[in-house]
Write a protein that holds these residues in place. Structure first.
Motif, PDB file in Angstrom:
ATOM      1  N   ILE A   1       0.859  -1.188   0.000  1.00  0.00           N
ATOM      2  CA  ILE A   1       0.000   0.000   0.000  1.00  0.00           C
ATOM      3  C   ILE A   1       0.895   1.238   0.000  1.00  0.00           C
ATOM      4  CG2 ILE A   1      -1.759   1.302   1.257  1.00  0.00           C
ATOM      5  CD1 ILE A   1      -2.741  -1.329   2.423  1.00  0.00           C
ATOM      6  N   ASN A   2       0.660   2.113  -0.945  1.00  0.00           N
ATOM      7  CA  ASN A   2       1.434   3.344  -1.046  1.00  0.00           C
ATOM      8  C   ASN A   2       0.512   4.544  -0.870  1.00  0.00           C
ATOM      9  OD1 ASN A   2       4.283   4.430  -1.985  1.00  0.00           O
ATOM     10  ND2 ASN A   2       2.738   5.707  -2.970  1.00  0.00           N
ATOM     11  N   ASP A   3       0.808   5.357   0.145  1.00  0.00           N
ATOM     12  CA  ASP A   3       0.061   6.591   0.394  1.00  0.00           C
ATOM     13  C   ASP A   3       0.967   7.774   0.074  1.00  0.00           C
ATOM     14  OD1 ASP A   3      -2.538   5.654   1.793  1.00  0.00           O
ATOM     15  OD2 ASP A   3      -0.959   4.604   2.891  1.00  0.00           O
TER      16      ASP A   3
ATOM     17  N   THR B   1       4.291  -2.773   3.218  1.00  0.00           N
ATOM     18  CA  THR B   1       4.016  -4.114   2.698  1.00  0.00           C
ATOM     19  C   THR B   1       3.617  -5.027   3.852  1.00  0.00           C
ATOM     20  OG1 THR B   1       5.548  -3.842   0.859  1.00  0.00           O
ATOM     21  CG2 THR B   1       4.950  -6.085   1.448  1.00  0.00           C
ATOM     22  N   PHE B   2       2.517  -5.759   3.649  1.00  0.00           N
ATOM     23  CA  PHE B   2       1.974  -6.647   4.677  1.00  0.00           C
ATOM     24  C   PHE B   2       1.917  -8.076   4.139  1.00  0.00           C
ATOM     25  CE2 PHE B   2       0.162  -2.446   5.062  1.00  0.00           C
ATOM     26  CZ  PHE B   2       0.179  -2.175   6.431  1.00  0.00           C
TER      27      PHE B   2
ATOM     28  N   THR C   1      -5.291  -7.922   4.744  1.00  0.00           N
ATOM     29  CA  THR C   1      -4.071  -7.297   5.242  1.00  0.00           C
ATOM     30  C   THR C   1      -3.740  -7.888   6.608  1.00  0.00           C
ATOM     31  OG1 THR C   1      -4.556  -5.255   4.058  1.00  0.00           O
ATOM     32  CG2 THR C   1      -2.991  -5.124   5.885  1.00  0.00           C
ATOM     33  N   LEU C   2      -2.577  -8.558   6.697  1.00  0.00           N
ATOM     34  CA  LEU C   2      -2.164  -9.212   7.947  1.00  0.00           C
ATOM     35  C   LEU C   2      -1.040  -8.404   8.604  1.00  0.00           C
ATOM     36  CD1 LEU C   2      -2.308 -12.916   6.676  1.00  0.00           C
ATOM     37  CD2 LEU C   2      -4.111 -11.563   7.794  1.00  0.00           C
ATOM     38  N   ASP C   3      -0.009  -9.036   9.066  1.00  0.00           N
ATOM     39  CA  ASP C   3       1.053  -8.345   9.799  1.00  0.00           C
ATOM     40  C   ASP C   3       1.985  -7.585   8.859  1.00  0.00           C
ATOM     41  OD1 ASP C   3       1.590 -11.181   9.156  1.00  0.00           O
ATOM     42  OD2 ASP C   3       3.642 -10.664   9.766  1.00  0.00           O
ATOM     43  N   LEU C   4       2.525  -6.469   9.377  1.00  0.00           N
ATOM     44  CA  LEU C   4       3.438  -5.610   8.616  1.00  0.00           C
ATOM     45  C   LEU C   4       4.796  -6.286   8.469  1.00  0.00           C
ATOM     46  CD1 LEU C   4       3.957  -2.740   7.380  1.00  0.00           C
ATOM     47  CD2 LEU C   4       4.803  -2.092   9.655  1.00  0.00           C
ATOM     48  N   THR C   5       5.341  -6.267   7.248  1.00  0.00           N
ATOM     49  CA  THR C   5       6.676  -6.837   7.018  1.00  0.00           C
ATOM     50  C   THR C   5       7.719  -5.784   6.651  1.00  0.00           C
ATOM     51  OG1 THR C   5       6.210  -7.227   4.652  1.00  0.00           O
ATOM     52  CG2 THR C   5       5.645  -8.992   6.203  1.00  0.00           C
ATOM     53  N   ASN C   6       7.264  -4.662   6.072  1.00  0.00           N
ATOM     54  CA  ASN C   6       8.228  -3.656   5.630  1.00  0.00           C
ATOM     55  C   ASN C   6       7.516  -2.312   5.461  1.00  0.00           C
ATOM     56  OD1 ASN C   6      10.846  -2.758   4.399  1.00  0.00           O
ATOM     57  ND2 ASN C   6       9.549  -2.514   2.593  1.00  0.00           N
TER      58      ASN C   6
ATOM     59  N   THR D   1       6.685  -2.243  -5.484  1.00  0.00           N
ATOM     60  CA  THR D   1       6.687  -3.224  -4.397  1.00  0.00           C
ATOM     61  C   THR D   1       8.115  -3.253  -3.860  1.00  0.00           C
ATOM     62  OG1 THR D   1       7.328  -5.159  -5.710  1.00  0.00           O
ATOM     63  CG2 THR D   1       4.985  -4.576  -5.704  1.00  0.00           C
ATOM     64  N   PRO D   2       8.387  -3.969  -2.771  1.00  0.00           N
ATOM     65  CA  PRO D   2       9.757  -3.988  -2.249  1.00  0.00           C
ATOM     66  C   PRO D   2      10.790  -4.511  -3.243  1.00  0.00           C
ATOM     67  CG  PRO D   2       8.232  -4.752  -0.570  1.00  0.00           C
ATOM     68  CD  PRO D   2       7.436  -4.618  -1.830  1.00  0.00           C
TER      69      PRO D   2
END
Length: 731
Positions: A272-274, A318-319, A327-332, A490-491
């Motif tokens: 997700i990019n804001d 990124t989740f 959307t689960l846990d944050l990774t980056n 994306t990453p």
């Protein structure tokens, strides 16, 4: 989201090229008397084609952008850029003065300027040596209406557009003249939001990645211009022009759902990019002109200043996710701040002398100095501490300075009433220096280019004309392309700009045959040496779009067309049919900034494409107050520098009602939903990269225009802006 998450930078060539491919260059046409279309609507004068908008049935109730799309030799497929046959993005002039604004501002201005303000449009397909333009750029000069006596007039326009979102815009134009003083001003504002949906697929033998999802980008725009012209004497004039534009794009959001397949299994993530961004563009131009004799000889001088600012801040997260795209846990997570400031100072001087023996000689020069400041700050979130930590590898302060000096001489001669020829030579010197502060990276360049131009035209008889032209130009990278900043999708998927990009050389040859001053056949050849663009490099699950020089590009085209009215001007058509052959020779296997090695990216092939464009206006009533418009264009599949662009097309229909000083126009675009960009590339080593971009171009638009005041208004004179060459290289 602007050039960031909308991947506009990634697909900038795709969108613009989709238009280039169905327009062929008629640049070499010379000395064609005129085409009989609705009371001499379209004709050829010296080095340019002239479209008399005041006599056109499609003008009233239209916008400057809309009337340009209906202008012979000009069209648009993405509703963002305008092309002249076989050219890159056209350079827009208004009253002989370059619109010294960035591309977004120019489009907003044109889409909100009523076509009723325009007297004529001049299309210069191959600018001579006196024009300081990049590469194979063509020039479109919009000449505003002129007055016969003093007074005030104006108009206002309101528009509502519905596609995925609802969008609104409004504009007011005023023209005033009193004795020696002329003033022209225009203010426009808009509130629009664009919905896009992307599908990005790339992979190697062992890794596969698919990213897809929507992007929403809300925008508020406010802009306009103020032109003042004062006659010092009968032969001397002084003028001051100010262009201004502001954009605010807060709350842009992109969501990409990523499916990554590796030898270890399949994982799902969501990026997700804001983003919040705002831009400002202001330019001033002071002009002095003196006519040195009664035959048209004159001296013209300009001093100009341009300031462009863009401030952008985004948070990219990124989740982990699952097959339900939750959307689960944050990774980056990281934050990026990427401001850009551009200052340009420019002066020009041109002298044109007309001799009595049909010989015209022009000499002149220009100097331009540009300074850019790009201070990128990148910081990553430490999830354990909750603190953002600066990443020195991706944070940089890039300073770039460039000086361009130019001088030219050209001569045009008519011989015996049937022959005409023009020779020109332009010398340009470029001195540039860029560096990342507090680092060892610096780039210094000092080079000169000698750019010849030649054209010849022969009137075989009253119905047949042939002509040929050759031109040589330099294509320099835009200032933002040199800023070494990464734009993350994306990453592991991102765009990388490059301060080492070099200028390209472009050579154009054009042959044109004109029959009965209404039908034309054009053969065009263009060679770009050491072209540059974004090239996709892959290594495992990583995909970098590297902006760099990649190789050579050749374009060959043949087209037949007409611009004509039939059945006592009930039907007016602008139709072209052509074939284009594109060849790309590209090779890249190394990141020019980091030196990282990748699997080679290779394109060594050509494609043949069918091109169709037809714009038609049907008069529905004898009172000339009802009109039906039916427009269609088609672009066949063709090779790009990043892969093969699949066929594109669009069918648009409009109906217009004129009621006294009011004009109502209802338009439906992309009725068949066929204007969706798809680019496919599969390498010999098995690497592949597929891009699909749906901009939801199907929509309905209603516009209302009202004109008021004294209609006999004398316009300000034509002025050529000194800083015109820097404008097109801002964002």
């Amino acid at each position: 989201m602007k050039k960031q998450l909308t991947i506009a930078a990634l697909l900038s060539l795709t969108f613009s090229y989709s238009q280039d491919t169905y327009q062929q260059d008629t640049s070499a046409v010379k000395e064609i008397k005129e085409v009989s279309i609705t009371k001499k609507t379209f004709k050829k004068e010296s080095d340019r084609f002239v479209y008399d908008v005041s006599r056109s049935p499609v003008a009233k109730g239209n916008t400057a952008f809309g009337i340009l799309k209906a202008t012979p030799l000009v069209s648009s497929t993405d509703d963002k850029t305008l092309k002249v046959l076989g050219k890159s993005n056209a350079v827009i002039f208004m009253n002989g003065r370059r619109t010294n604004m960035n591309a977004e501002a120019v489009v907003e201005l044109l889409k909100n300027t009523p076509a009723e303000n325009i007297s004529k449009i001049e299309v210069i397909t191959v600018p001579g040596s006196e024009f300081n333009v990049e590469s194979s750029e063509a020039v479109i000069n919009i000449v505003l209406k002129k007055k016969l006596d003093d007074g005030l007039n104006g108009n206002f326009r309101l528009t509502n557009h519905q596609d995925y979102y609802n969008q609104q815009s409004g504009a007011v134009s005023l023209n005033f003249r009193k004795n020696k003083l002329g003033i022209s001003t225009h203010i426009n504002g808009s509130n629009w939001q664009r919905r896009q949906y992307y599908s990005l697929q790339n992979g190697t033998v062992e890794y596969q990645n698919t990213s897809e999802g929507p992007i929403a980008d809300p925008n508020l725009n406010l802009g306009g211009y103020l032109n003042m012209d004062y006659a010092l004497t009968e032969r001397q004039n002084i003028a001051l022009s100010w262009n201004s534009w502001a954009n605010r794009s807060y709350g842009s959001k992109g969501e990409l759902f990523n499916t990554i397949i590796t030898p270890a299994g399949t994982t799902f993530t969501k990026t997700i990019n804001d983003e919040d961004a705002r831009s400002y563009n202001n330019s001033l131009n002071l002009n002095y002109e003196i006519k040195t004799d009664s035959s048209g000889s004159k001296l013209n001088m300009n001093v100009a200043y341009l300031n462009y600012k863009r401030f952008q801040h985004n948070i990219n997260s990124t989740f982990n996710s699952n097959t339900q795209r939750e959307t689960l846990d944050l990774t980056n997570r990281f934050k990026q701040r990427a401001p850009q400031v551009i200052d340009n100072y420019a002066v020009t001087a041109d002298y044109l002398h007309k001799f009595k023996n049909d010989l015209t000689v022009s000499v002149g020069g220009n100097f331009s100095k540009t300074e850019t400041d790009n201070d990128t700050y990148f910081e990553k979130l430490n999830q354990a501490s909750g603190i953002y930590i600066k990443d020195d590898n991706q944070s940089n302060h890039f300073i770039y300075q460039e000086q361009i000096s130019g001088a030219y001489a050209s001569a045009e001669k008519k011989i015996g009433g049937k022959f005409s020829g023009k020779l020109g030579l332009r010398l340009e010197n470029t001195h540039s220096f860029g560096e990342i502060l507090n680092s060892d990276l610096s780039i210094k360049r000092d080079y000169s280019n000698l750019l010849p131009f030649a054209s010849i035209s022969y009137d075989i008889n009253e119905q047949n004309n042939i002509s040929y032209s050759f031109s040589s130009r330099i294509r320099r990278p835009s200032f933002w392309e040199l800023n070494p900043v990464r734009t993350y999708l994306t990453p592991t998927n991102y765009i990388q700009n490059n301060p080492f990009v070099k200028a390209s050389e472009v050579y154009n040859n054009n042959f044109t045959y004109m029959f009965k001053q209404s039908y034309f056949f054009v053969v065009s050849h263009s060679l770009t040496k050491d072209d540059f663009s974004q090239i996709p490099l892959q290594n495992g699950d990583e995909l970098r779009y590297i902006r760099t020089n990649y190789g050579d590009k050749v374009e060959f085209s043949a087209t037949v067309g007409t611009q004509k009215s039939f059945f006592n001007s009930i039907l007016t058509t602008n139709t072209n049919l052509g074939l284009q052959i594109n060849r790309v020779d590209a090779f890249l296997d190394q990141d020019p900034i980091t030196g990282d090695q990748f699997s080679p990216f290779i394109i060594d092939t050509h494609t043949n494409s069918l091109l169709i464009q037809t714009y038609n206006t049907l008069r529905l009533s004898s009172k000339k107050d009802w009109f039906l418009g039916v427009n269609y264009w088609y672009v066949g599949a063709h090779i790009l520098n990043i892969g093969t662009l699949k066929p594109l097309s669009s069918l648009d229909i409009s109906i217009k009602k004129i009621w006294n000083d009011w004009t109502f126009n209802l338009e439906a675009t992309d009725l068949l939903r066929t204007n969706i960009v798809k680019v496919d590339d599969t390498q010999g080593n098995g690497n592949y990269n597929f891009v699909t971009n749906d901009q939801f171009n199907r929509g309905v638009q209603l516009s209302v225009t009202y004109s008021f005041g004294n209609k006999k208004i004398k316009g300000v004179r034509q002025i050529d802006d000194a800083s015109k060459d820097a404008k097109s290289r801002t964002r």
